[in-house]
Design a protein around this motif. Structure first.
Motif, PDB file in Angstrom:
ATOM      1  N   ILE A 142      32.432  41.425  22.178  1.00 47.58           N
ATOM      2  CA  ILE A 142      33.415  42.355  21.621  1.00 47.58           C
ATOM      3  C   ILE A 142      32.694  43.473  20.892  1.00 47.58           C
ATOM      4  N   LEU A 143      32.815  44.693  21.417  1.00 45.23           N
ATOM      5  CA  LEU A 143      32.237  45.844  20.739  1.00 45.23           C
ATOM      6  C   LEU A 143      33.274  46.971  20.698  1.00 45.23           C
ATOM      7  N   GLU A 144      33.582  47.538  21.853  1.00 42.84           N
ATOM      8  CA  GLU A 144      34.627  48.561  21.905  1.00 42.84           C
ATOM      9  C   GLU A 144      36.002  47.895  21.873  1.00 42.84           C
ATOM     10  N   THR A 145      36.851  48.339  20.967  1.00 41.29           N
ATOM     11  CA  THR A 145      38.202  47.799  20.870  1.00 41.29           C
ATOM     12  C   THR A 145      39.210  48.937  20.740  1.00 41.29           C
ATOM     13  N   PHE A 146      40.477  48.609  20.966  1.00 38.78           N
ATOM     14  CA  PHE A 146      41.549  49.571  20.716  1.00 38.78           C
ATOM     15  C   PHE A 146      42.708  48.835  20.055  1.00 38.78           C
ATOM     16  N   PRO A 147      43.486  49.526  19.219  1.00 41.22           N
ATOM     17  CA  PRO A 147      44.586  48.871  18.522  1.00 41.22           C
ATOM     18  C   PRO A 147      45.946  49.130  19.173  1.00 41.22           C
ATOM     19  N   LEU A 148      46.756  48.095  19.240  1.00 38.76           N
ATOM     20  CA  LEU A 148      48.188  48.242  19.477  1.00 38.76           C
ATOM     21  C   LEU A 148      48.853  47.923  18.149  1.00 38.76           C
ATOM     22  N   ILE A 149      49.604  48.868  17.629  1.00 38.28           N
ATOM     23  CA  ILE A 149      50.186  48.721  16.300  1.00 38.28           C
ATOM     24  C   ILE A 149      51.694  48.539  16.426  1.00 38.28           C
ATOM     25  N   ARG A 242      51.139  49.635  27.608  1.00 38.09           N
ATOM     26  CA  ARG A 242      50.206  50.028  26.552  1.00 38.09           C
ATOM     27  C   ARG A 242      48.902  49.228  26.635  1.00 38.09           C
ATOM     28  N   VAL A 243      48.992  47.950  26.992  1.00 38.31           N
ATOM     29  CA  VAL A 243      47.770  47.159  27.154  1.00 38.31           C
ATOM     30  C   VAL A 243      46.933  47.719  28.303  1.00 38.31           C
ATOM     31  N   ARG A 244      47.586  48.064  29.401  1.00 38.56           N
ATOM     32  CA  ARG A 244      46.853  48.590  30.562  1.00 38.56           C
ATOM     33  C   ARG A 244      46.214  49.939  30.264  1.00 38.56           C
ATOM     34  N   SER A 245      46.835  50.727  29.396  1.00 37.69           N
ATOM     35  CA  SER A 245      46.304  52.069  29.107  1.00 37.69           C
ATOM     36  C   SER A 245      45.023  52.020  28.291  1.00 37.69           C
ATOM     37  N   ARG A 246      44.867  50.963  27.496  1.00 38.09           N
ATOM     38  CA  ARG A 246      43.672  50.780  26.652  1.00 38.09           C
ATOM     39  C   ARG A 246      43.455  51.944  25.691  1.00 38.09           C
ATOM     40  N   LYS A 247      44.558  52.524  25.217  1.00 37.74           N
ATOM     41  CA  LYS A 247      44.493  53.612  24.250  1.00 37.74           C
ATOM     42  C   LYS A 247      45.203  53.198  22.955  1.00 37.74           C
ATOM     43  N   PRO A 248      44.724  53.664  21.803  1.00 39.12           N
ATOM     44  CA  PRO A 248      45.378  53.314  20.530  1.00 39.12           C
ATOM     45  C   PRO A 248      46.818  53.804  20.507  1.00 39.12           C
ATOM     46  N   ALA A 249      47.743  52.897  20.213  1.00 42.77           N
ATOM     47  CA  ALA A 249      49.159  53.261  20.239  1.00 42.77           C
ATOM     48  C   ALA A 249      49.915  52.554  19.129  1.00 42.77           C
ATOM     49  N   VAL A 250      51.020  53.180  18.717  1.00 44.39           N
ATOM     50  CA  VAL A 250      51.940  52.553  17.772  1.00 44.39           C
ATOM     51  C   VAL A 250      53.277  52.396  18.470  1.00 44.39           C
ATOM     52  N   LEU A 251      53.890  51.222  18.297  1.00 43.67           N
ATOM     53  CA  LEU A 251      55.196  50.911  18.863  1.00 43.67           C
ATOM     54  C   LEU A 251      56.149  50.660  17.708  1.00 43.67           C
ATOM     55  N   CYS A 252      57.124  51.546  17.514  1.00 40.92           N
ATOM     56  CA  CYS A 252      58.046  51.419  16.394  1.00 40.92           C
ATOM     57  C   CYS A 252      59.364  50.836  16.882  1.00 40.92           C
ATOM     58  N   GLY A 286      58.917  49.431   7.173  1.00 43.22           N
ATOM     59  CA  GLY A 286      57.786  50.322   6.951  1.00 43.22           C
ATOM     60  C   GLY A 286      56.427  49.659   7.058  1.00 43.22           C
ATOM     61  N   SER A 287      56.399  48.346   7.310  1.00 38.48           N
ATOM     62  CA  SER A 287      55.135  47.628   7.448  1.00 38.48           C
ATOM     63  C   SER A 287      54.715  47.594   8.918  1.00 38.48           C
ATOM     64  N   PHE A 288      53.435  47.344   9.141  1.00 41.57           N
ATOM     65  CA  PHE A 288      52.954  47.288  10.522  1.00 41.57           C
ATOM     66  C   PHE A 288      51.803  46.297  10.668  1.00 41.57           C
ATOM     67  N   SER A 289      51.685  45.748  11.874  1.00 37.91           N
ATOM     68  CA  SER A 289      50.576  44.862  12.213  1.00 37.91           C
ATOM     69  C   SER A 289      49.711  45.542  13.265  1.00 37.91           C
ATOM     70  N   VAL A 290      48.406  45.560  13.016  1.00 35.56           N
ATOM     71  CA  VAL A 290      47.442  46.155  13.932  1.00 35.56           C
ATOM     72  C   VAL A 290      46.838  45.030  14.761  1.00 35.56           C
ATOM     73  N   VAL A 303      41.655  40.055  19.577  1.00 37.44           N
ATOM     74  CA  VAL A 303      40.407  39.945  18.812  1.00 37.44           C
ATOM     75  C   VAL A 303      40.706  39.703  17.337  1.00 37.44           C
ATOM     76  N   ALA A 304      41.669  40.443  16.788  1.00 41.40           N
ATOM     77  CA  ALA A 304      42.019  40.323  15.370  1.00 41.40           C
ATOM     78  C   ALA A 304      43.389  40.943  15.151  1.00 41.40           C
ATOM     79  N   ILE A 305      44.074  40.474  14.109  1.00 37.13           N
ATOM     80  CA  ILE A 305      45.340  41.063  13.675  1.00 37.13           C
ATOM     81  C   ILE A 305      45.275  41.286  12.182  1.00 37.13           C
ATOM     82  N   GLU A 306      45.713  42.434  11.746  1.00 40.41           N
ATOM     83  CA  GLU A 306      45.817  42.706  10.305  1.00 40.41           C
ATOM     84  C   GLU A 306      47.152  43.380  10.022  1.00 40.41           C
TER      85      GLU A 306
END
Length: 312
Positions: A142-149, A242-252, A286-290, A303-306
């Motif tokens: 695990i080195l390069e990662t992207f977030p789904l928020i 969004r997973v297939r795109s591998r780009k950082p995204a936020v889903l509200c 107003g809260s979010f999980s990354v 890999v991780a959730i915060e």
């Protein structure tokens, strides 16, 4: 946050040069030591915002945060406890070229070194521990990662007493403040795509973020509460794209859909489901999980959730 503690944030900054992993260490002028970039939280700042700001102020390099790599705790000479949160962050070639760093009263020099060199070079065991945490991810591929928020909309006008359509409910004054307060933390993770339920309260939550980033909001009824109540929501297709795109995204979206969204991220990445998904989806307005995923192999699992809350 713990009363009387001093909070700070920083990062393990990395790049790959000719196939070799390198990390950035800083030589501090006043302390004559070698350490990782970090600094204290400014009033009104979140830890994620602090990390990005301090890394830039100390190195001139603008980064977006990757995976969290640990928290160090130690006593300062004043006897107060200092608590420092760290994230991994890639320094792109463009960001390095744009850096205007020059030696100054705080930082004497920056130096890119191999992880092995850094382990014997850093002045403090707590920094070595943070570096080792990062290297354990690297050893696991695990080195390069992207977030789904996954973001729950900010505080909205209560349903009781609202005379219009539910989807037309607006944000309260508090909700509007929350929407503004999460712009910095969300931007710290490098969001590039903004997807929202088409309900007014969701779109209004991400409108300040879209304005700050210069991005359009992609509105969809597939993650709306109306669709969920009618049995017509489709979190799987939205998350899968969004997973297939591998780009950082936020889903509200809305509270009732969040468990499904987290579950779909787990299913799309081959991750074992567990109680941690429930904790990550039990968000206040107003809260979010990354959710951090591997860029090179998203199917290798979460890999991780915060989880982050809006500023009070």
């Amino acid at each position: 946050m713990t009363d009387n503690a001093v909070y700070a944030a920083g990062g393990v900054i990395w790049r790959v040069v000719d196939g070799r992993l390198m990390v950035l260490v800083i030589h501090r002028t006043a302390y004559a030591d070698v350490t990782l970039p970090k600094g204290k939280v400014d009033p009104g700042e979140t830890l994620a915002e602090t990390a990005v700001r301090e890394i830039f102020e100390e190195t001139g390099i603008r980064v977006h945060l990757g995976i969290p790599v640990g928290v160090s705790r130690y006593r300062m000479p004043s006897k107060r406890q200092k608590i420092v949160h760290y994230w991994a962050a890639e320094a792109t070639d463009e960001a390095i070229r744009a850096s205007a760093f020059v030696p100054n009263r705080e930082i004497a020099a920056l130096e890119w070194v191999t992880p092995k060199r850094a382990r014997g070079y850093l002045s403090y065991p707590v920094d070595v521990e943070i570096l080792d945490n990062f290297l354990r991810f690297v050893d696991d591929g695990i080195l390069e990662t992207f977030p789904l928020i996954v973001l729950r909309h900010a505080k909205a006008t209560p349903r009781d007493g609202w005379k219009g359509a539910d989807a037309a409910r607006t944000l309260t004054d508090r909700g509007a403040r929350q929407a503004g307060s999460i712009v910095g933390p969300l931007a710290a993770f490098g969001v590039r795509k903004i997807v929202s339920s088409d309900a007014v309260r969701c779109v209004a939550t991400v409108t300040p973020l879209a304005a700050a980033l210069g991005r359009k909001i992609v509105r969809t009824s597939l993650i709306s509460q109306d669709a969920w109540e009618a049995g017509e929501s489709d979190t799987r297709s939205v998350v899968g794209r969004r997973v297939r795109s591998r780009k950082p995204a936020v889903l509200c979206s809305h509270g009732p859909l969040l468990p499904d969204m987290l579950t779909e991220i787990a299913l799309a990445t081959g991750t074992l489901r567990g109680s941690y998904l429930g904790s990550a989806s039990a968000l206040e307005p107003g809260s979010f999980s990354v959710v951090h995923l591997s860029t090179t192999n998203p199917g290798s699992g979460i890999v991780a959730i915060e989880t982050h809350e809006p500023k009070p």
